[in-house]
Design a protein around this motif. Structure first.
Motif, PDB file in Angstrom:
ATOM      1  N   LEU A   4       0.820  -1.200   0.000  1.00  0.00           N
ATOM      2  CA  LEU A   4       0.000   0.000   0.000  1.00  0.00           C
ATOM      3  C   LEU A   4       0.859   1.259   0.000  1.00  0.00           C
ATOM      4  CD1 LEU A   4      -2.799   1.239   0.142  1.00  0.00           C
ATOM      5  CD2 LEU A   4      -2.717   1.027   2.629  1.00  0.00           C
ATOM      6  N   ASN A  32      -9.680   1.540  -5.221  1.00  0.00           N
ATOM      7  CA  ASN A  32      -8.744   1.407  -4.104  1.00  0.00           C
ATOM      8  C   ASN A  32      -9.031   2.435  -3.017  1.00  0.00           C
ATOM      9  OD1 ASN A  32      -7.313  -0.776  -5.174  1.00  0.00           O
ATOM     10  ND2 ASN A  32      -5.947   0.543  -6.340  1.00  0.00           N
ATOM     11  N   LYS A  35     -11.782   1.257  -0.919  1.00  0.00           N
ATOM     12  CA  LYS A  35     -11.408   0.085  -0.124  1.00  0.00           C
ATOM     13  C   LYS A  35     -10.432   0.435   0.979  1.00  0.00           C
ATOM     14  CE  LYS A  35      -9.832  -4.691  -0.724  1.00  0.00           C
ATOM     15  NZ  LYS A  35      -9.354  -5.704  -1.697  1.00  0.00           N
ATOM     16  N   TYR A  36      -9.510   1.374   0.707  1.00  0.00           N
ATOM     17  CA  TYR A  36      -8.471   1.731   1.680  1.00  0.00           C
ATOM     18  C   TYR A  36      -8.618   3.193   2.097  1.00  0.00           C
ATOM     19  CZ  TYR A  36      -6.386  -2.575  -0.088  1.00  0.00           C
ATOM     20  OH  TYR A  36      -6.165  -3.869  -0.468  1.00  0.00           O
TER      21      TYR A  36
END
Length: 269
Positions: A4, A32, A35-36
């Motif tokens: 990451l 992404n 999600k993060y």
């Protein structure tokens, strides 16, 4: 995402904010970011940094020049020369530089607001897609479970002679309850005939749990729901040397020990 930190330091987030990515790459970044949380926060920081850069690099003229520029903007008929025109007066350069910097600041703010709106719209679209995927996944799981119950039924009918059929009758708690359990002592298999299950409907917080009595002790065989539309044979946990079967109503997921106050049905082999 395994790397990451490397992903966030690759420069792709800056490219996203500046609009230098392809559609596929943008969708990947937005996915992404949803999600993060770290990626989403980084995108917000990059946008804020660009705004701060635009503000910090704006030319700050003197109060006199500022008033002249504002007066010229309020009076279009005033003699305003193009920015690129040569001027023998140094003050003229700062006048047009301030106007250009002010325009650049407004444009930068508009671009950042537009990018933020697009990002939020993308988050919404991804959330809708994920909801649709989850719904599809649930449907696939339901169909897979039905197929599994059907395969169990075919296995039972093919080897019916090896099974003992045990009829469970309702207790005082549920006199009308009944169901059929198929037990194969050789293979230590236990199946429930779903079409034979006649139990009061259970709510979303509770399930029925099947128990086997082995040497006077209850052995957990798994949980099931009361569904009048269910068919086929549901395979439960394996057991050997069972002398009887019983059903209790337990919290969803089952209990380590049966709740005897919620005994619904019982039957001996």
């Amino acid at each position: 995402m395994k790397n990451l930190k490397s992903y966030m330091e690759s420069g792709i987030l800056e490219q996203y904010v500046l609009g230098d990515l392809s559609i596929e790459e943008r969708l990947e970044v937005e996915k992404n970011a949803l999600k993060y949380p770290e990626i989403k926060e980084e995108l917000v920081e990059i946008e804020s940094a660009l705004l701060s850069y635009a503000i910090s690099n704006a030319i700050e003229p003197s109060e006199e020049l500022r008033n002249k520029v504002i007066n010229s903007l309020e009076n279009p008929a005033a003699d305003v020369r193009p920015i690129y025109a040569a001027s023998s007066k140094p003050g003229q350069f700062y006048k047009y530089a301030f106007a250009a910097s002010l325009a650049l600041l407004f444009i930068s703010i508009a671009l950042l607001v537009n990018l933020n709106n697009k990002l939020n719209d993308s988050y919404t679209q991804i959330a809708v897609l994920q909801t649709g995927n989850q719904r599809f996944s649930n449907q696939v799981n339901y169909i897979d479970e039905e197929l599994r119950d059907t395969r169990n039924a075919l296995h039972f009918y093919k080897n019916q002679a090896a099974y003992k059929l045990v009829t469970l009758k309702g207790s005082a708690k549920a006199p009308a309850a009944s169901m059929l359990v198929a037990f194969n002592p050789e293979e230590e298999e236990v199946m429930i005939d779903l079409s034979s299950v006649k139990m009061p409907s259970n709510d979303k917080d509770h399930q029925y749990q099947l128990w086997a009595m082995v040497d006077g002790k209850p052995v957990d065989l798994g949980v099931f729901d009361s569904d009048a539309d269910s068919t086929g044979m549901k395979k439960m946990k394996s057991v050997k040397n069972a002398q009887a079967f019983a059903v209790t109503l337990e919290i969803r997921g089952g209990s380590a020990n049966p709740n005897m106050d919620q005994m619904m049905a019982i039957g001996s082999i």
